[in-house]
Design a protein around this motif. Structure first.
Motif, PDB file in Angstrom:
ATOM      1  N   SER B  86       4.939 -17.042  -3.244  1.00 33.88           N
ATOM      2  CA  SER B  86       3.874 -16.164  -2.768  1.00 33.88           C
ATOM      3  C   SER B  86       2.939 -15.716  -3.892  1.00 33.88           C
ATOM      4  N   PHE B  87       3.360 -15.869  -5.145  1.00 33.25           N
ATOM      5  CA  PHE B  87       2.522 -15.472  -6.275  1.00 33.25           C
ATOM      6  C   PHE B  87       1.259 -16.331  -6.360  1.00 33.25           C
ATOM      7  N   ARG B  99      -2.356  -4.227  -3.553  1.00 34.12           N
ATOM      8  CA  ARG B  99      -1.046  -4.641  -3.030  1.00 34.12           C
ATOM      9  C   ARG B  99      -0.288  -3.404  -2.563  1.00 34.12           C
ATOM     10  N   MET B 102       5.814  -2.903   0.423  1.00 36.88           N
ATOM     11  CA  MET B 102       6.526  -2.863   1.701  1.00 36.88           C
ATOM     12  C   MET B 102       8.026  -2.988   1.458  1.00 36.88           C
ATOM     13  N   GLY B 103       8.463  -2.423   0.333  1.00 40.31           N
ATOM     14  CA  GLY B 103       9.903  -2.333   0.112  1.00 40.31           C
ATOM     15  C   GLY B 103      10.452  -1.278   1.057  1.00 40.31           C
ATOM     16  N   TYR B 107       8.665   1.799   2.910  1.00 41.48           N
ATOM     17  CA  TYR B 107       8.537   1.685   4.360  1.00 41.48           C
ATOM     18  C   TYR B 107       8.994   2.972   5.041  1.00 41.48           C
ATOM     19  N   GLU B 113       2.101   2.936   7.480  1.00 40.17           N
ATOM     20  CA  GLU B 113       0.934   3.724   7.896  1.00 40.17           C
ATOM     21  C   GLU B 113      -0.167   3.638   6.832  1.00 40.17           C
ATOM     22  N   GLU B 116      -1.828   0.293   7.271  1.00 41.63           N
ATOM     23  CA  GLU B 116      -2.736   0.311   8.419  1.00 41.63           C
ATOM     24  C   GLU B 116      -4.030   1.043   8.072  1.00 41.63           C
ATOM     25  N   ARG B 141       6.647  -6.939  -2.200  1.00 43.85           N
ATOM     26  CA  ARG B 141       8.039  -6.699  -1.847  1.00 43.85           C
ATOM     27  C   ARG B 141       8.694  -5.906  -2.938  1.00 43.85           C
ATOM     28  N   CYS B 142       8.508  -4.633  -2.936  1.00 44.49           N
ATOM     29  CA  CYS B 142       9.133  -3.726  -3.881  1.00 44.49           C
ATOM     30  C   CYS B 142       8.637  -3.934  -5.312  1.00 44.49           C
ATOM     31  N   PHE B 143       7.937  -2.944  -5.835  1.00 46.94           N
ATOM     32  CA  PHE B 143       7.500  -2.968  -7.233  1.00 46.94           C
ATOM     33  C   PHE B 143       8.506  -2.252  -8.109  1.00 46.94           C
ATOM     34  N   GLY B 144       9.597  -1.825  -7.522  1.00 44.74           N
ATOM     35  CA  GLY B 144      10.604  -1.121  -8.307  1.00 44.74           C
ATOM     36  C   GLY B 144      10.161   0.262  -8.726  1.00 44.74           C
ATOM     37  N   ALA B 145       9.268   0.872  -7.958  1.00 47.40           N
ATOM     38  CA  ALA B 145       8.852   2.241  -8.259  1.00 47.40           C
ATOM     39  C   ALA B 145       9.242   3.125  -7.075  1.00 47.40           C
ATOM     40  N   VAL B 158      -0.623   1.507 -10.830  1.00 48.58           N
ATOM     41  CA  VAL B 158       0.256   1.943  -9.754  1.00 48.58           C
ATOM     42  C   VAL B 158      -0.220   3.299  -9.244  1.00 48.58           C
ATOM     43  N   GLN B 160       0.883   6.343  -6.861  1.00 53.28           N
ATOM     44  CA  GLN B 160       2.134   6.779  -6.267  1.00 53.28           C
ATOM     45  C   GLN B 160       1.919   7.822  -5.187  1.00 53.28           C
TER      46      GLN B 160
END
Lengths: 595, 186
Positions: B86-87, B99, B102-103, B107, B113, B116, B141-145, B158, B160
């Motif tokens: 996907s990269f 980006r 959606m980890g 979620y 939301e 959207e 898929r999860c940035f680890g933050a 990032v 937050q």
């Protein structure tokens, strides 16, 4: 020369995104301006784990713990605390109403933790090899090179009973001994840093905070198993970890700890970094090896196992980051010491990423056998915003949920599996009463479907079918027969899929059907979402007795569905409403509710 | 990461025209250098493609055809690898790559939301680029933050604890930056 004070700044990705780098620079500037650079050293460390309260600044030796620091606070910390000796009390962490001058040991978040893997995270500067060496770094590799035979190393790991931390929990000593025992001149060591489990970030933090520990452990494996080359396969999404690994490798080579004739011995070993390209399935070891070889990351049938036929068909030891980080400690302190920590079934510690609806999100490392209640309530501070605990999800898309009835279970590999979940890589997502179990399960299936490589049909077709059924249920179109169908498909996938991804993808469904069948039935029979999450089954309303007509919601509503005069009760037009929830989030008077 | 000689890369970057594939006489020598720098290393295809994408922002078709020829790997295999991960992108991306994480942690804290809201605000769907080439939208898929959920990454920054009601402000900030850049260029 030791300094009078050390000021440690968290340099993990979380705190960096909150301007930790600017804080670090401002602290240094302030030290220079005050002329105290000889007495005070500012250090950027790895992650402290307490991400909820970041950015974090810690002052030694008095152990003052400053939280939610901004770049503007830096000067005050230096001039007040380090020059005049007066702590900046407004920035100190407030330990639940008690006195503010908290030391790290007083903070409940840290009290039940026991750090082996994260021993250096938040303690040393990860970009300085000398700091790692000062904390016994590279002493284990020296011991292995000059005092231990490969068999001694295997024996020590066997005594330690260390099991793989990537999820499956395979005994590490056994893996190593398979590779060691193959007669082959060319062998490889691989570090699996393709941490793809959503909600788990312990590997990233370990690499960012203590990269040398991984290099040292891989070198030990190389010596033990007879390999001279290693690969670190890491996600491209982790730029900071990649940068620190590269710096660490460069420094290790300069010190003769990586490369030819390590520490003057006859042993040579070097490591290469390979970046992942965004495929979750590459966390599966055979898929990862295919990716290193430059191919699509598709799993291969096992056996042969990578320990015997791995990269380029050569014997390969492959372990996950957290497993590697344990190795140097086991070598130095001994397998007997390690095996005293934990439970009969699982030794040592486990790092968990505590996230979701929890008061203190962050990384926690606890001895195996700690109960969920201790982790969630004592360390995590319980559920955020006074809501009610519903379930904790462990094991990511391969795992399941655990309900309040089982909070006192001591966790290890065995107990989690017997509860229908699994250890996985250690993600722990806390859910409260507002989370719909069916919706979260659909989320996991959506993940597995998207990340399925498509090679074997049980996973490719079965996963899609399960997702479609869940999607129907969340839209109020489910039928009673769907429950049986999902169980049948799920069991078939578990038996027939090629790799762990397909075999475990149905777990979230099977586990939630077990504990939350009522909630599925509410969606199917009553066409109702008890948690108020599923869009097709809910509607937004305004309570007339609470609405004061402030117009805040109407101004934010993206579709103009909310009407009403100033100071008059507003109303939502159900035909225009897209159920985005912005009004609910905006209203300060709790006048918006979901039915 | 760019291992090609600097003046060749400069020449290539200068020759780029929006909406067109890179000029082959400028592109191929750079690819040659990249491939040479991985000489002798097994499994070099993915690192070579990553280096090209880091440089151009995407993988134009002529670059893939040339990699196939120069590395003696069938074109089908090269595109197989490109479409698997996907990269890799074969479409040019906007100035700002948004980006949305959606980890799971994001979620359950309202990431969907947020997504959207961004979709509505930009009028593009996931995987698309806005007509003015300013924004591309993707999910991560999860940035680890996870401690800072929900998280949105715009290029390397990032953001937050993003809320749907704050999305308009967030986008406007980048729209303004883009407009200022345009003005400066004129």
């Amino acid at each position: 020369m030791p300094k009078r004070n050390y000021v440690l700044v968290c340099g993990g990705t979380g705190c960096e995104s909150s301007k930790a780098d600017q804080i670090f620079r401002n602290l240094k500037i302030a030290c220079t301006e005050q002329g105290i650079t000889d007495e005070v050293q500012v250090v950027k460390t790895g992650c402290f784990g307490f991400c909820e309260q970041g950015p974090i600044v810690k002052v030694l030796p008095d152990e003052t713990f400053y939280v939610k620091v901004t770049p503007e606070d830096a000067e005050e910390i230096i001039t007040e605390h380090l020059v005049k000796g007066r702590k900046v009390s407004r920035l100190e962490y407030d330990t639940k109403g008690s006195t503010k001058n908290a030391k790290v040991d007083d903070i409940q978040f840290y009290q039940k933790q026991f750090r082996i893997v994260l021993r250096n995270c938040g303690v040393i500067d990860p970009e300085n090899i000398d700091e790692y060496i000062a904390r016994d770094g590279y002493a284990a590799v020296e011991k292995v090179l000059f005092e231990m035979s490969p068999d001694d190393v295997i024996q020590e790991l066997k005594k330690a009973q260390l099991r793989g931390r990537g999820g499956a929990g395979f005994p590490t000593w056994l893996k190593w001994s398979f590779t060691k025992d193959v007669e082959e001149s060319e062998k490889y060591v691989v570090c699996n840093a393709d941490e793809g489990d959503p909600g788990a970030y312990m590997d990233r933090s370990t690499l960012e905070g203590d990269p040398h520990s991984i290099l040292e452990a891989m070198t030990i494996a190389g010596r033990t198993c007879g390999a001279s080359r290693g690969y670190i396969y890491i996600r491209a999404e982790y730029p900071l970890a990649i940068k620190r690994l590269k710096i660490a490798m460069q420094q290790a080579r300069e010190y003769g700890l990586l490369g030819d004739n390590i520490l003057g011995s006859d042993f040579s070993f070097d490591i290469e970094i390979r970046l992942g390209a965004g495929a979750f399935v590459c966390g599966e070891e055979t898929a990862l090896l295919a990716s290193i070889e430059g191919e699509r990351g598709m799993p291969r049938p096992r056996p042969p196992f990578p320990a015997v036929k791995g990269v380029w068909n050569k014997p390969t030891v492959i372990n996950n980051v957290e497993t590697w980080a344990n190795i140097p400690v086991i070598i130095l302190k001994g397998g007997d010491w390690f095996s005293k920590i934990g439970t009969e079934d699982s030794k040592g510690t486990k790092v968990f990423a505590l996230t979701g609806k929890i008061s203190n999100s962050g990384l926690v490392e606890v001895p195996m056998g700690t109960t969920l209640r201790e982790i969630i309530y004592d360390i995590g501070g319980g559920i955020a915003n006074g809501k009610k605990f519903k379930a904790v999800q462990t094991g990511g898309p391969s795992g399941g949920v655990i309900t309040a009835d089982y909070l006192d279970t001591p966790i290890d590999y065995g107990t989690l599996t017997s509860l229908g979940s699994m250890m996985g890589s250690g993600g722990m997502i806390i859910m409260d009463e507002d989370d719909c179990i069916v919706d979260v399960t659909k989320f996991y299936l959506g993940f597995s479907v998207e990340e399925s490589c498509g090679k074997c049909s049980p996973c490719r077709i079965g996963g899609r079918s399960l997702y479609n059924i869940l999607d129907r249920i969340t839209k109020g179109e489910g039928e009673m027969a769907d429950i049986g169908k999902m169980k049948d498909i799920g069991l078939a996938m578990k038996k027939a899929s090629l790799c762990g991804l397909g075999q475990t993808a149905p777990n979230p469904i099977l586990s939630t059907l077990n504990y939350f069948e009522d909630e599925y039935l509410a969606h199917i029979k009553d066409k109702r979402c008890p948690a108020g999450t599923c869009k097709e089954l809910i509607s937004f309303h305004i309570l007339a007795d609470k609405c004061i007509g402030c117009t805040a919601c109407a101004r934010k509503c993206p579709t103009g569905a909310i009407t009403g005069e100033r100071r008059q009760v507003h109303r939502i037009d159900p035909d225009l409403c897209i159920k985005c929830g912005v009004c609910l989030e905006t209203c300060k008077f709790d006048a918006v509710f979901v039915r | 990461m760019i291992s090609a000689s600097e003046h060749k890369v400069d020449h290539l970057m200068e020759s780029l025209k929006p909406g067109h594939e890179p000029d082959e006489t400028a592109l191929f020598p750079v690819i040659d250098d990249i491939i040479t720098s991985y000489h002798g290393q097994g499994g070099a295809l993915i690192p070579v493609l990553q280096t090209i994408q880091n440089m151009l922002g995407y993988l134009p078709e002529n670059s893939l055809r040339y990699v196939s020829k120069a590395m003696k790997i069938p074109f089908s295999e090269v595109t197989g690898v490109v479409s698997f991960y996907s990269f890799f992108s074969t479409q040019p991306r906007g100035t700002y790559l948004i980006r949305v994480c959606m980890g799971t942690a994001c979620y359950v804290r309202g990431g969907n939301e947020v997504l959207e809201a961004i979709t509505r605000e930009l009028g593009i769907r996931v995987g698309e680029t806005s007509d003015d080439h300013q924004f591309s939208l993707e999910v991560g898929r999860c940035f680890g933050a996870c401690g800072l959920a929900p998280v949105v990454m715009v290029n390397d920054t990032v953001h937050q604890r993003v809320k749907p009601s704050k999305v308009r402000e967030l986008i406007a900030q980048y729209q303004q930056a883009a407009a200022e850049k345009m003005e400066a260029a004129l």
